[in-house]
Design an enzyme around this catalytic site. Sequence first.
Site, PDB file in Angstrom:
ATOM      1  CG  ASP A 123      -1.819   1.148   1.365  1.00 35.09           C
ATOM      2  OD1 ASP A 123      -2.070   1.821   0.345  1.00 35.09           O
ATOM      3  OD2 ASP A 123      -2.278   1.424   2.491  1.00 35.09           O
TER       4      ASP A 123
ATOM      5  CE  LYS B  19      -3.680   5.182   0.548  1.00 39.40           C
ATOM      6  NZ  LYS B  19      -3.064   4.364   1.620  1.00 39.40           N
TER       7      LYS B  19
ATOM      8  CG  ASP C 257       6.448  10.600  -9.492  1.00 40.64           C
ATOM      9  OD1 ASP C 257       6.668  11.433 -10.393  1.00 40.64           O
ATOM     10  OD2 ASP C 257       7.186  10.466  -8.499  1.00 40.64           O
TER      11      ASP C 257
ATOM     12  CB  THR D  93     -11.795   7.935   4.004  1.00 45.14           C
ATOM     13  OG1 THR D  93     -10.626   7.295   4.485  1.00 45.14           O
ATOM     14  CG2 THR D  93     -12.524   7.035   3.052  1.00 45.14           C
TER      15      THR D  93
HETATM   16  O1  C5P Z   1      -6.408  -0.061  12.677  1.00 40.76           O
HETATM   17  P1  C5P Z   1      -7.373   0.189  11.555  1.00 40.76           P
HETATM   18  O2  C5P Z   1      -8.289  -0.981  11.261  1.00 40.76           O
HETATM   19  O3  C5P Z   1      -8.117   1.486  11.707  1.00 40.76           O
HETATM   20  O4  C5P Z   1      -6.403   0.328  10.272  1.00 40.76           O
HETATM   21  C1  C5P Z   1      -6.922   0.587   9.003  1.00 40.76           C
HETATM   22  C2  C5P Z   1      -5.812   0.666   7.994  1.00 40.76           C
HETATM   23  O5  C5P Z   1      -6.377   1.067   6.749  1.00 40.76           O
HETATM   24  C3  C5P Z   1      -4.723   1.683   8.314  1.00 40.76           C
HETATM   25  O6  C5P Z   1      -3.504   1.203   7.723  1.00 40.76           O
HETATM   26  C4  C5P Z   1      -5.185   2.915   7.587  1.00 40.76           C
HETATM   27  O7  C5P Z   1      -4.130   3.768   7.247  1.00 40.76           O
HETATM   28  C5  C5P Z   1      -5.798   2.298   6.334  1.00 40.76           C
HETATM   29  N1  C5P Z   1      -6.776   3.128   5.658  1.00 40.76           N
HETATM   30  C6  C5P Z   1      -7.886   3.647   6.304  1.00 40.76           C
HETATM   31  N2  C5P Z   1      -8.770   4.423   5.614  1.00 40.76           N
HETATM   32  C7  C5P Z   1      -8.549   4.671   4.313  1.00 40.76           C
HETATM   33  C8  C5P Z   1      -7.462   4.154   3.655  1.00 40.76           C
HETATM   34  C9  C5P Z   1      -6.575   3.376   4.376  1.00 40.76           C
HETATM   35  O8  C5P Z   1      -8.106   3.390   7.474  1.00 40.76           O
HETATM   36  N3  C5P Z   1      -9.434   5.378   3.659  1.00 40.76           N
END
Ligand code: C5P
Length: 237
Positions: free
Chosen positions: A61, A63, A66, A120
Amino acid sequence: MRSEPRVIVSLDFPTADEASLLVSMLDPVACRLKVGKELFTRCGPSIIEKFTGQGFDVFLDLKFHDIPNTVARACQAAAKLGVWMLDVHACGGRQMLEMAREALDKQSHQPLLIAVTVLTSMDEADMNEVGVPGTVSDQVLRLTSLARQCALDGVVCSAREVGMIRHAMGSEFKLVTPGIRPVDSTADDQRRISTPVQAIEAGSDYLVIGRPVTQASDPLKVLESINSEIESIEEAI
Ligand code: C5P
């Protein structure tokens, strides 16, 4: 019969040792793994090779965003590492997305190529401030549709967006959903959460779950319980 693992455990750890300790408690039959910017920047490709060597599918991940040539080459490098899935920002534009796709199509190992649309963490005001007018949902749909036209395999989207995107994009397009919390766990800093069952019922393919698993005293037990909830509704769908 157990289906492929839908849960992707997010390895949000600062060191290889902490991530490896957690992974030693998991099982590739029960989950996949996500390695993001922090862990990858600290540990580099060796952490990916270690986990794939242990039989895990890894979502890298990073992302990518570029110029098209740079992103295409980064995607190629990720494919050579053997990752199962990787992501790019859809707002990098058509040429960047097409070149990423073409670069992966030439590889013997082809990871799933997923787009990020609107983060998000951004609301409408943030989006408008950086020069994108309109609503977040319109922009999510616009970028999802661009990603699909460029033959990407799917998008990362919030549980709130899953239903709308599934309806617009059809059943083959992969939807990867973070912000998932089992019924009995805390929201942490996530604001718009969804249970595993709600997300799968809305049309999600893969659930990114971090702390409810990584901070549990028995991570595999939590995973097994999420998986059996998912299996019970998969039979009903
Ligand atoms: O601990 P948790 O379940 O909140 O972790 C969710 C993971 O998904 C983290 O790595 C966070 O950065 C990622 N993420 C997110 N929301 C997004 C994109 C990625 O929570 N929109």
